[in-house]
Design an enzyme around this catalytic site. Structure first.
Site, PDB file in Angstrom:
ATOM      1  N   LYS A   1       0.740  -1.296  -0.203  1.00  0.00           N
ATOM      2  CA  LYS A   1       0.134  -0.037  -0.235  1.00  0.00           C
ATOM      3  C   LYS A   1       0.841   1.260  -0.022  1.00  0.00           C
ATOM      4  O   LYS A   1       0.848   2.188  -0.838  1.00  0.00           O
ATOM      5  CB  LYS A   1      -1.010   0.049   1.090  1.00  0.00           C
ATOM      6  CG  LYS A   1      -1.760  -0.965   1.273  1.00  0.00           C
ATOM      7  CD  LYS A   1      -2.683  -0.761   2.467  1.00  0.00           C
ATOM      8  CE  LYS A   1      -2.031  -0.887   4.085  1.00  0.00           C
ATOM      9  NZ  LYS A   1      -1.359  -2.181   4.444  1.00  0.00           N
TER      10      LYS A   1
ATOM     11  N   ARG B   1      -8.796   1.012   9.960  1.00  0.00           N
ATOM     12  CA  ARG B   1      -8.135  -0.150  10.216  1.00  0.00           C
ATOM     13  C   ARG B   1      -9.228  -1.102  10.902  1.00  0.00           C
ATOM     14  O   ARG B   1      -9.108  -2.283  11.121  1.00  0.00           O
ATOM     15  CB  ARG B   1      -7.052  -0.030  10.891  1.00  0.00           C
ATOM     16  CG  ARG B   1      -5.839  -0.829  11.058  1.00  0.00           C
ATOM     17  CD  ARG B   1      -4.969  -0.691   9.915  1.00  0.00           C
ATOM     18  NE  ARG B   1      -3.577  -1.308  10.212  1.00  0.00           N
ATOM     19  CZ  ARG B   1      -2.611  -0.629   9.838  1.00  0.00           C
ATOM     20  NH1 ARG B   1      -2.447   0.172   9.233  1.00  0.00           N
ATOM     21  NH2 ARG B   1      -1.337  -1.330  10.001  1.00  0.00           N
TER      22      ARG B   1
ATOM     23  N   ARG C   1      11.372  -6.456   4.450  1.00  0.00           N
ATOM     24  CA  ARG C   1      11.413  -5.102   4.236  1.00  0.00           C
ATOM     25  C   ARG C   1      12.143  -4.078   5.417  1.00  0.00           C
ATOM     26  O   ARG C   1      12.574  -4.554   6.164  1.00  0.00           O
ATOM     27  CB  ARG C   1       9.792  -4.555   4.709  1.00  0.00           C
ATOM     28  CG  ARG C   1       9.452  -3.056   4.359  1.00  0.00           C
ATOM     29  CD  ARG C   1       8.088  -3.082   4.314  1.00  0.00           C
ATOM     30  NE  ARG C   1       7.241  -2.891   5.703  1.00  0.00           N
ATOM     31  CZ  ARG C   1       6.068  -2.818   5.822  1.00  0.00           C
ATOM     32  NH1 ARG C   1       5.368  -2.575   4.988  1.00  0.00           N
ATOM     33  NH2 ARG C   1       5.672  -2.961   7.011  1.00  0.00           N
TER      34      ARG C   1
ATOM     35  N   ARG D   1      11.901  -1.880  10.655  1.00  0.00           N
ATOM     36  CA  ARG D   1      11.077  -1.474  11.752  1.00  0.00           C
ATOM     37  C   ARG D   1      10.835  -2.530  12.722  1.00  0.00           C
ATOM     38  O   ARG D   1      10.845  -3.862  12.415  1.00  0.00           O
ATOM     39  CB  ARG D   1       9.431  -1.492  10.959  1.00  0.00           C
ATOM     40  CG  ARG D   1       9.627  -0.249  10.369  1.00  0.00           C
ATOM     41  CD  ARG D   1       8.387  -0.077   9.372  1.00  0.00           C
ATOM     42  NE  ARG D   1       6.980  -0.421  10.071  1.00  0.00           N
ATOM     43  CZ  ARG D   1       6.014  -0.468   9.396  1.00  0.00           C
ATOM     44  NH1 ARG D   1       5.608   0.123   8.150  1.00  0.00           N
ATOM     45  NH2 ARG D   1       4.674  -0.784  10.003  1.00  0.00           N
TER      46      ARG D   1
ATOM     47  N   ARG E   1       0.435  -9.056  13.747  1.00  0.00           N
ATOM     48  CA  ARG E   1      -0.028  -8.033  12.730  1.00  0.00           C
ATOM     49  C   ARG E   1      -1.221  -8.561  11.749  1.00  0.00           C
ATOM     50  O   ARG E   1      -1.978  -8.179  11.325  1.00  0.00           O
ATOM     51  CB  ARG E   1       1.111  -7.348  12.114  1.00  0.00           C
ATOM     52  CG  ARG E   1       2.068  -6.312  13.267  1.00  0.00           C
ATOM     53  CD  ARG E   1       3.196  -5.928  12.374  1.00  0.00           C
ATOM     54  NE  ARG E   1       2.739  -4.914  11.457  1.00  0.00           N
ATOM     55  CZ  ARG E   1       3.461  -4.681  10.449  1.00  0.00           C
ATOM     56  NH1 ARG E   1       4.611  -5.119  10.318  1.00  0.00           N
ATOM     57  NH2 ARG E   1       3.234  -3.714   9.670  1.00  0.00           N
TER      58      ARG E   1
HETATM   59  P1  AMP Z   1       1.448   0.444   9.267  1.00  0.00           P
HETATM   60  O1  AMP Z   1       2.800   1.250   9.077  1.00  0.00           O
HETATM   61  O2  AMP Z   1       0.392   0.974   8.334  1.00  0.00           O
HETATM   62  O3  AMP Z   1       1.682  -0.911   9.199  1.00  0.00           O
HETATM   63  O4  AMP Z   1       1.034   0.431  10.778  1.00  0.00           O
HETATM   64  C1  AMP Z   1       1.966   0.101  11.767  1.00  0.00           C
HETATM   65  C2  AMP Z   1       1.129   0.121  13.289  1.00  0.00           C
HETATM   66  O5  AMP Z   1       0.955   1.176  13.326  1.00  0.00           O
HETATM   67  C3  AMP Z   1       0.153  -1.052  13.132  1.00  0.00           C
HETATM   68  O6  AMP Z   1       0.439  -2.193  13.247  1.00  0.00           O
HETATM   69  C4  AMP Z   1      -0.799  -0.378  14.092  1.00  0.00           C
HETATM   70  O7  AMP Z   1      -0.233  -0.737  15.670  1.00  0.00           O
HETATM   71  C5  AMP Z   1      -0.619   1.157  14.011  1.00  0.00           C
HETATM   72  N1  AMP Z   1      -1.695   1.718  13.331  1.00  0.00           N
HETATM   73  C6  AMP Z   1      -1.337   2.335  11.890  1.00  0.00           C
HETATM   74  N2  AMP Z   1      -2.701   2.700  11.492  1.00  0.00           N
HETATM   75  C7  AMP Z   1      -3.488   2.490  12.657  1.00  0.00           C
HETATM   76  C8  AMP Z   1      -4.943   2.634  12.470  1.00  0.00           C
HETATM   77  N3  AMP Z   1      -5.767   3.024  11.685  1.00  0.00           N
HETATM   78  N4  AMP Z   1      -5.457   2.210  13.719  1.00  0.00           N
HETATM   79  C9  AMP Z   1      -4.844   1.584  14.744  1.00  0.00           C
HETATM   80  N5  AMP Z   1      -3.657   1.433  14.712  1.00  0.00           N
HETATM   81  C10 AMP Z   1      -2.764   1.932  13.494  1.00  0.00           C
END
Ligand code: AMP
Length: 208
Positions: free
Chosen positions: A13, A88, A127, A154, A165
């Site tokens: 994404k 989410r 990644r 990360r 996740r």
């Molecule tokens: P991402 O970079 O999108 O994979 O997000 C990394 C982490 O941030 C996720 O595993 C969640 O812990 C948190 N996170 C990101 N977006 C959201 C969201 N919309 N709602 C809740 N937690 C989020």
């Protein structure tokens, strides 16, 4: 154009959003990047969010909503936006509808980037991201090809967190596919190919 990108962590994404932003100028709004920014800045919100993120769980809706509202009010959103990582869960999707309605905005589409779970695990463990600009690459890169910054893994891309996740995605986020289908906004592309090939499919799906 205002778009939501849907898909499992590691589906691509962020990569596709970065390309759309570069070509068409829509604002790329990644809640993961906003949260990591808050953690790096040591804000109270960042401190609260960190433990959830490290565990591979969702950060509470109210924390993420505060970030997203502020970001949607920024000037560059006038050219449209790509939401990457928000909503989410269904509650966030319902909230998003009302936040956008209050701002006189509307979602044009929710685009699902579909990738097989086995491919996802491999991608996430390989990644790497740029510490300086957030560019997403892989373990063959030690220096960011975009800005020369340092590439790092990360914390939540480490094996212990990846499965959590993916479980969170399956139980909380995947139901949004039906939610957006119900609004007649769901589009889907096969995200398994090379990012350049996926990008062609993304533009085709969005009519760009
Ligand atoms: P991402 O970079 O999108 O994979 O997000 C990394 C982490 O941030 C996720 O595993 C969640 O812990 C948190 N996170 C990101 N977006 C959201 C969201 N919309 N709602 C809740 N937690 C989020």
């Amino acid at each position: 154009m205002n778009i939501v990108l849907l898909g499992a962590p590691g589906a691509g994404k962020g990569t596709q959003a970065q390309r759309l932003t570069a070509e068409f100028g829509m604002a790329h709004i990644s809640t993961g990047d906003l949260l990591r920014g808050a953690i790096a800045a040591g804000t109270p919100l960042g401190l609260e969010a960190k433990s959830y993120m490290d565990a591979g769980a969702l950060v509470p809706d109210n924390l993420v909503l505060a970030l997203i509202k502020e970001r949607l009010a920024s000037d560059d959103v006038k050219n449209g936006f790509i939401l990457d990582g928000y909503p989410r869960n269904t509650a966030q999707a319902v909230t998003l509808d009302s936040v956008l309605a209050e701002m006189g905005k509307n979602l044009d589409a929710a685009l699902l980037v579909a990738v097989d779970p086995a491919v996802i695990v491999d991608r996430l463990s390989r990644r790497r991201a740029c510490k300086a600009c957030g560019f997403t690459g892989n373990d063959t890169m030690t220096v960011c090809p975009r800005c020369g910054g340092e590439m790092y893994q990360r914390d939540d891309d480490k094996p212990a967190t990846i499965q959590n996740r993916l479980d969170t995605y399956a139980t909380k986020t995947a139901p949004l596919i039906e939610y957006f289908k119900g609004q007649d906004k769901l589009l889907e592309v096969d995200g398994q190919g090379d990012p350049d090939d996926v990008y062609v499919l993304v533009k085709e799906a969005l009519g760009l």
